[in-house]
Design a protein around this motif. Sequence first.
Motif, PDB file in Angstrom:
ATOM      1  N   TYR A  92       0.818  -1.207   0.000  1.00 17.66           N
ATOM      2  CA  TYR A  92       0.000   0.000   0.000  1.00 17.66           C
ATOM      3  C   TYR A  92       0.857   1.264   0.000  1.00 17.66           C
ATOM      4  CZ  TYR A  92      -3.871  -3.117   1.210  1.00 17.66           C
ATOM      5  OH  TYR A  92      -4.809  -4.113   1.204  1.00 17.66           O
ATOM      6  N   ARG A  93       0.327   2.305  -0.620  1.00 21.49           N
ATOM      7  CA  ARG A  93       0.996   3.606  -0.625  1.00 21.49           C
ATOM      8  C   ARG A  93       0.600   4.340   0.657  1.00 21.49           C
ATOM      9  NH1 ARG A  93      -0.867   2.935  -5.834  1.00 21.49           N
ATOM     10  NH2 ARG A  93      -2.742   4.143  -5.344  1.00 21.49           N
ATOM     11  N   VAL A  94       1.403   4.140   1.689  1.00 21.58           N
ATOM     12  CA  VAL A  94       1.143   4.742   3.009  1.00 21.58           C
ATOM     13  C   VAL A  94       2.408   5.409   3.505  1.00 21.58           C
ATOM     14  CG1 VAL A  94       0.389   4.348   5.383  1.00 21.58           C
ATOM     15  CG2 VAL A  94      -0.503   2.909   3.548  1.00 21.58           C
ATOM     16  N   MET A  95       2.287   6.614   3.990  1.00 23.54           N
ATOM     17  CA  MET A  95       3.418   7.300   4.619  1.00 23.54           C
ATOM     18  C   MET A  95       2.965   7.850   5.963  1.00 23.54           C
ATOM     19  SD  MET A  95       3.727  10.824   2.428  1.00 23.54           S
ATOM     20  CE  MET A  95       3.732   9.988   0.848  1.00 23.54           C
ATOM     21  N   HIS A  96       3.910   7.927   6.889  1.00 18.13           N
ATOM     22  CA  HIS A  96       3.597   8.368   8.243  1.00 18.13           C
ATOM     23  C   HIS A  96       4.199   9.742   8.504  1.00 18.13           C
ATOM     24  CE1 HIS A  96       2.209   4.286   8.917  1.00 18.13           C
ATOM     25  NE2 HIS A  96       3.328   3.866   8.358  1.00 18.13           N
ATOM     26  N   ILE A  97       3.623  10.446   9.436  1.00 16.68           N
ATOM     27  CA  ILE A  97       4.028  11.815   9.707  1.00 16.68           C
ATOM     28  C   ILE A  97       5.508  11.916  10.079  1.00 16.68           C
ATOM     29  CG2 ILE A  97       3.330  11.762  12.147  1.00 16.68           C
ATOM     30  CD1 ILE A  97       2.307  14.645  11.746  1.00 16.68           C
ATOM     31  N   LYS A  98       6.019  10.923  10.797  1.00 17.94           N
ATOM     32  CA  LYS A  98       7.433  10.932  11.173  1.00 17.94           C
ATOM     33  C   LYS A  98       8.324  10.794   9.943  1.00 17.94           C
ATOM     34  CE  LYS A  98      10.874   8.538  14.020  1.00 17.94           C
ATOM     35  NZ  LYS A  98      11.121   7.427  14.963  1.00 17.94           N
ATOM     36  N   ASP A  99       7.926   9.933   8.989  1.00 19.90           N
ATOM     37  CA  ASP A  99       8.717   9.745   7.776  1.00 19.90           C
ATOM     38  C   ASP A  99       8.791  11.034   6.957  1.00 19.90           C
ATOM     39  OD1 ASP A  99       8.920   7.052   8.477  1.00 19.90           O
ATOM     40  OD2 ASP A  99       7.085   6.541   7.399  1.00 19.90           O
ATOM     41  N   VAL A 100       7.659  11.721   6.859  1.00 16.68           N
ATOM     42  CA  VAL A 100       7.623  12.972   6.104  1.00 16.68           C
ATOM     43  C   VAL A 100       8.465  14.037   6.796  1.00 16.68           C
ATOM     44  CG1 VAL A 100       6.122  14.829   5.266  1.00 16.68           C
ATOM     45  CG2 VAL A 100       5.370  12.452   5.111  1.00 16.68           C
ATOM     46  N   ALA A 101       8.415  14.059   8.137  1.00 16.43           N
ATOM     47  CA  ALA A 101       9.213  15.026   8.896  1.00 16.43           C
ATOM     48  C   ALA A 101      10.702  14.788   8.668  1.00 16.43           C
ATOM     49  CB  ALA A 101       8.880  14.919  10.380  1.00 16.43           C
ATOM     50  N   GLN A 102      11.107  13.515   8.681  1.00 15.60           N
ATOM     51  CA  GLN A 102      12.518  13.195   8.451  1.00 15.60           C
ATOM     52  C   GLN A 102      12.960  13.608   7.051  1.00 15.60           C
ATOM     53  OE1 GLN A 102      12.388   8.965   9.659  1.00 15.60           O
ATOM     54  NE2 GLN A 102      13.941   9.478  11.169  1.00 15.60           N
ATOM     55  N   ALA A 103      12.121  13.351   6.064  1.00 20.65           N
ATOM     56  CA  ALA A 103      12.453  13.728   4.694  1.00 20.65           C
ATOM     57  C   ALA A 103      12.572  15.246   4.558  1.00 20.65           C
ATOM     58  CB  ALA A 103      11.389  13.191   3.742  1.00 20.65           C
ATOM     59  N   ALA A 104      11.657  15.963   5.229  1.00 20.26           N
ATOM     60  CA  ALA A 104      11.678  17.425   5.158  1.00 20.26           C
ATOM     61  C   ALA A 104      12.935  17.994   5.809  1.00 20.26           C
ATOM     62  CB  ALA A 104      10.429  17.989   5.833  1.00 20.26           C
ATOM     63  N   LEU A 105      13.320  17.444   6.964  1.00 15.45           N
ATOM     64  CA  LEU A 105      14.522  17.914   7.647  1.00 15.45           C
ATOM     65  C   LEU A 105      15.776  17.638   6.820  1.00 15.45           C
ATOM     66  CD1 LEU A 105      13.943  16.971  11.396  1.00 15.45           C
ATOM     67  CD2 LEU A 105      14.280  19.265  10.466  1.00 15.45           C
ATOM     68  N   ALA A 106      15.848  16.446   6.255  1.00 12.90           N
ATOM     69  CA  ALA A 106      17.007  16.092   5.435  1.00 12.90           C
ATOM     70  C   ALA A 106      17.095  16.993   4.212  1.00 12.90           C
ATOM     71  CB  ALA A 106      16.915  14.632   5.008  1.00 12.90           C
ATOM     72  N   PHE A 107      15.947  17.289   3.606  1.00 14.22           N
ATOM     73  CA  PHE A 107      15.903  18.160   2.427  1.00 14.22           C
ATOM     74  C   PHE A 107      16.358  19.572   2.765  1.00 14.22           C
ATOM     75  CE2 PHE A 107      13.628  21.073  -0.434  1.00 14.22           C
ATOM     76  CZ  PHE A 107      14.055  20.587  -1.669  1.00 14.22           C
ATOM     77  N   ARG A 108      16.110  19.995   3.999  1.00 13.49           N
ATOM     78  CA  ARG A 108      16.499  21.335   4.424  1.00 13.49           C
ATOM     79  C   ARG A 108      17.953  21.386   4.894  1.00 13.49           C
ATOM     80  NH1 ARG A 108      12.284  23.732   8.573  1.00 13.49           N
ATOM     81  NH2 ARG A 108      13.710  25.499   8.337  1.00 13.49           N
ATOM     82  N   GLY A 109      18.674  20.287   4.711  1.00  9.79           N
ATOM     83  CA  GLY A 109      20.088  20.275   5.046  1.00  9.79           C
ATOM     84  C   GLY A 109      20.396  19.865   6.462  1.00  9.79           C
ATOM     85  N   MET A 110      19.498  19.120   7.098  1.00 14.93           N
ATOM     86  CA  MET A 110      19.715  18.682   8.473  1.00 14.93           C
ATOM     87  C   MET A 110      19.554  17.162   8.574  1.00 14.93           C
ATOM     88  SD  MET A 110      17.732  21.701  10.626  1.00 14.93           S
ATOM     89  CE  MET A 110      16.315  21.785   9.532  1.00 14.93           C
ATOM     90  N   PRO A 111      20.371  16.399   7.845  1.00 19.53           N
ATOM     91  CA  PRO A 111      20.228  14.934   7.862  1.00 19.53           C
ATOM     92  C   PRO A 111      20.472  14.315   9.235  1.00 19.53           C
ATOM     93  CG  PRO A 111      22.278  15.574   6.791  1.00 19.53           C
ATOM     94  CD  PRO A 111      21.482  16.830   6.973  1.00 19.53           C
ATOM     95  N   GLY A 112      21.407  14.889   9.999  1.00 21.36           N
ATOM     96  CA  GLY A 112      21.689  14.364  11.331  1.00 21.36           C
ATOM     97  C   GLY A 112      20.495  14.524  12.252  1.00 21.36           C
ATOM     98  N   GLU A 113      19.894  15.705  12.218  1.00 24.54           N
ATOM     99  CA  GLU A 113      18.721  15.957  13.042  1.00 24.54           C
ATOM    100  C   GLU A 113      17.555  15.086  12.580  1.00 24.54           C
ATOM    101  OE1 GLU A 113      17.716  20.056  13.263  1.00 24.54           O
ATOM    102  OE2 GLU A 113      16.266  19.789  14.873  1.00 24.54           O
TER     103      GLU A 113
END
Length: 217
Positions: A173-194
Amino acid sequence: KEIVRIFEEERFRIFRLNPRGPLVNKVNKEMLKSLQNDVLRPIFHLLNNGLSITCDTYKLEGSQLKVRNLQIVNGCQTTVTLSRAKPLLEDTVLLDIKIIESSQMAHKVAETTNTQAGLKAQDFISTDKRQNELQKQFDALPEPWFYEIRRGEWGKMTSQADKLTYRRSDGTYRVMHIKDVAQAALAFRGMPGEAKDHTKTIFEHKQSDDDTQRHYE
């Protein structure tokens, strides 16, 4: 008995505004013991915090209370436990219920009445307008994705028929969770460690020079 009847008819749809989500709303063992005890059962309403309910309108007609768009925003675990203890619910088993008639304040009431332990930072933004808008946008994609912004929303609040919308040809199923999206957003903003080690900070309030803002803004 009436609360149990409503829950058995509507299931987890009556918990849509509760930030805790249905995942944590399992049977409370101590509460169940009180209902099983002949001495404690008649004073259950004195031992329990009761329910907080929001609605669009309510009206008392004789001995009947008619409630429109009922949502249990606090007391979901109590509701589930009462359902499990249904055979024990005599007429002497009472429950305190607070009903708030206000569709505009429903989200705020849901957030502020759920400050007990066990809530995660991400739970408090599950009713945020941005998150609900993101959920709609993911759902509107040519191949829709289910964006779970409330814990247990996919597993317990989504019917099997509705899940077919998100099913791939391989059975997943195509399912994503809020934590996964938050991690992707942080990494995209240049904060992969965080993104890897401190995801919860994106959901917490962060002090700025001008005002208190949510980090994820």
